[in-house]
Write an enzyme that holds these catalytic residues in place. Structure first.
Site, PDB file in Angstrom:
ATOM      1  N   GLY A  44      41.343   6.592  -4.825  1.00 31.14           N
ATOM      2  CA  GLY A  44      42.641   6.604  -4.164  1.00 31.14           C
ATOM      3  C   GLY A  44      42.505   6.830  -2.670  1.00 31.14           C
ATOM      4  O   GLY A  44      43.056   6.076  -1.849  1.00 31.14           O
ATOM      5  N   ALA A  45      41.757   7.873  -2.317  1.00 28.76           N
ATOM      6  CA  ALA A  45      41.587   8.198  -0.897  1.00 28.76           C
ATOM      7  C   ALA A  45      40.904   7.041  -0.166  1.00 28.76           C
ATOM      8  O   ALA A  45      41.287   6.690   0.963  1.00 28.76           O
ATOM      9  CB  ALA A  45      40.766   9.470  -0.753  1.00 28.76           C
ATOM     10  N   ASN A 187      37.569  -4.834 -11.761  1.00 27.87           N
ATOM     11  CA  ASN A 187      36.295  -5.515 -11.517  1.00 27.87           C
ATOM     12  C   ASN A 187      35.793  -6.030 -12.861  1.00 27.87           C
ATOM     13  O   ASN A 187      36.502  -5.930 -13.874  1.00 27.87           O
ATOM     14  CB  ASN A 187      35.294  -4.597 -10.792  1.00 27.87           C
ATOM     15  CG  ASN A 187      34.822  -3.436 -11.652  1.00 27.87           C
ATOM     16  OD1 ASN A 187      35.065  -3.395 -12.873  1.00 27.87           O
ATOM     17  ND2 ASN A 187      34.157  -2.479 -11.042  1.00 27.87           N
ATOM     18  N   ASP A 255      37.244  -0.476  -3.468  1.00 27.60           N
ATOM     19  CA  ASP A 255      38.371   0.221  -2.833  1.00 27.60           C
ATOM     20  C   ASP A 255      38.717  -0.432  -1.490  1.00 27.60           C
ATOM     21  O   ASP A 255      39.893  -0.533  -1.113  1.00 27.60           O
ATOM     22  CB  ASP A 255      38.017   1.696  -2.611  1.00 27.60           C
ATOM     23  CG  ASP A 255      37.649   2.375  -3.916  1.00 27.60           C
ATOM     24  OD1 ASP A 255      38.219   1.992  -4.958  1.00 27.60           O
ATOM     25  OD2 ASP A 255      36.776   3.257  -3.893  1.00 27.60           O
TER      26      ASP A 255
HETATM   27  O1  RIB Z   1      34.911   3.617  -5.792  1.00 23.74           O
HETATM   28  C1  RIB Z   1      34.026   4.556  -5.218  1.00 23.74           C
HETATM   29  C2  RIB Z   1      34.520   5.939  -5.504  1.00 23.74           C
HETATM   30  O2  RIB Z   1      34.438   6.186  -6.896  1.00 23.74           O
HETATM   31  C3  RIB Z   1      33.723   7.029  -4.861  1.00 23.74           C
HETATM   32  O3  RIB Z   1      34.214   7.376  -3.599  1.00 23.74           O
HETATM   33  C4  RIB Z   1      33.802   8.158  -5.869  1.00 23.74           C
HETATM   34  O4  RIB Z   1      34.440   9.292  -5.388  1.00 23.74           O
HETATM   35  C5  RIB Z   1      34.505   7.570  -7.077  1.00 23.74           C
HETATM   36  O5  RIB Z   1      35.827   7.896  -7.093  1.00 23.74           O
END
Ligand code: RIB
Length: 313
Positions: A44-45, A187, A255
């Site tokens: 999320g972050a 994915n 992400d």
């Molecule tokens: O997609 C990568 C992320 O997966 C990493 O930052 C880790 O924290 C997990 O959440």
């Protein structure tokens, strides 16, 4: 020019403990690594930071523990100018962490200990409703309770807000509660688990997407790493190739794709171009180590996009 996209991420925040080694250890084996990196992560972050670096105003709804990692996570969000009014510190649980092992060539293996991420509830989403109602797009992943994910999808649909669901990491889920999403973006591994079909080739990704569409999803994008992305809707499907790069660490590339794609779409970029752009944004993130720290700024991205998408002379 269109106004600045407003994106909300309801999702996880972790601290990534990234260890580089020539290979993964065998059971019972102790071996030496070649490097270590401590960084901010959590799907999320990461998606929030990617969206912010691409130029969006970003609201993060998350939970961290009352510990050093939690404090640092809050400072990290603030340093990027992300709205943290709905990032809560909870007592009695640690901030999420993710030990990550990376082999030469960039492939990774990740264990997530969810910690405070597991405490994000539907009530937290309702408490943020006045702010959430003002965003263009809400992004969700699977590192928080699935009931909260389902609730947020219903919220987005009820308020006509674009909703992007990234079913990561792969988990069995109630598909009927996910089909309200505008975009479902797994994915290969996640697509296989959810559809029950193998995804080893682009053709198999298309068949898998067809299965998901039959189950009620409206638009499916299967991200295929170095092979690009497969986009499908009831009218058909198309494949968008990846951009070749030399990858050193693929952590967070998915992400980077999601966060940037959300921004490009919200800016009004046509879907096909938005996917191609997100493919490049994700590819560029694999050329540097780390998760969030590997994501390019918009200006860097645009320079690379102009270079790579220019017609050959
Ligand atoms: O997609 C990568 C992320 O997966 C990493 O930052 C880790 O924290 C997990 O959440």
């Amino acid at each position: 020019m269109a106004s600045t996209p407003r994106i909300a991420v309801v999702g996880s925040a972790n601290t990534d403990l990234i260890t580089f080694a020539d290979r993964f250890p065998r059971a019972g084996e102790t071996m030496f690594g070649t490097g270590f990196d401590l960084g901010f992560g959590g799907k999320g972050a990461n998606q929030a930071i990617a969206a912010r670096l691409c130029g969006a105003e970003v609201l993060m709804l998350a939970k961290v523990g009352n510990d050093l990692f939690g404090e640092a996570t809050l400072r990290n969000f603030a340093s990027f100018g992300i709205d943290t009014a709905h990032v809560q510190v909870v007592e009695g649980v640690p901030t999420g962490v993710a030990p990550i092992f990376v082999e030469p060539g960039g492939q990774n293996r990740i264990i997530v200990v969810k910690g405070a991420n597991e405490r994000i509830t539907a009530a937290d989403v309702d408490a943020a409703a006045p702010e959430l109602r003002g965003v263009d797009t809400i992004i969700l992943q699977f590192e928080i309770p699935l009931d909260t994910v389902y609730h947020t999808i219903r919220f987005a649909r009820a308020h006509n807000i674009r909703c992007i669901v990234n079913p990561a990491p792969a988990l069995p889920a109630q598909l009927a509660d996910l089909t309200g999403a505008d975009y479902f973006i797994p994915n290969e591994t996640e697509a296989e688990l959810i559809s029950g079909r193998p995804v080893r080739t682009i053709e198999e990704a298309a068949s898998c997407a067809a299965v998901l569409l039959e189950k009620g999803f409206r638009r499916v994008v299967v991200t295929l790493g170095a092979r690009g992305s497969l986009v499908a809707d009831p009218a058909g499907h198309f494949h968008i190739p990846a951009f070749p790069v030399t990858a050193v660490d693929t952590t967070g590339a998915g992400d980077a794709f999601i966060g940037s794609f959300a921004v490009f779409l919200a800016e009004g970029v046509p879907e096909k171009d938005a996917v191609a752009r997100a493919n490049l944004y994700a590819a560029l993130s694999t050329t540097r180590i780390g998760t969030q720290k590997s994501f390019p700024r918009r200006v860097e991205f645009e320079a690379e996009w102009a270079r790579r998408s220019a017609p050959a002379r």
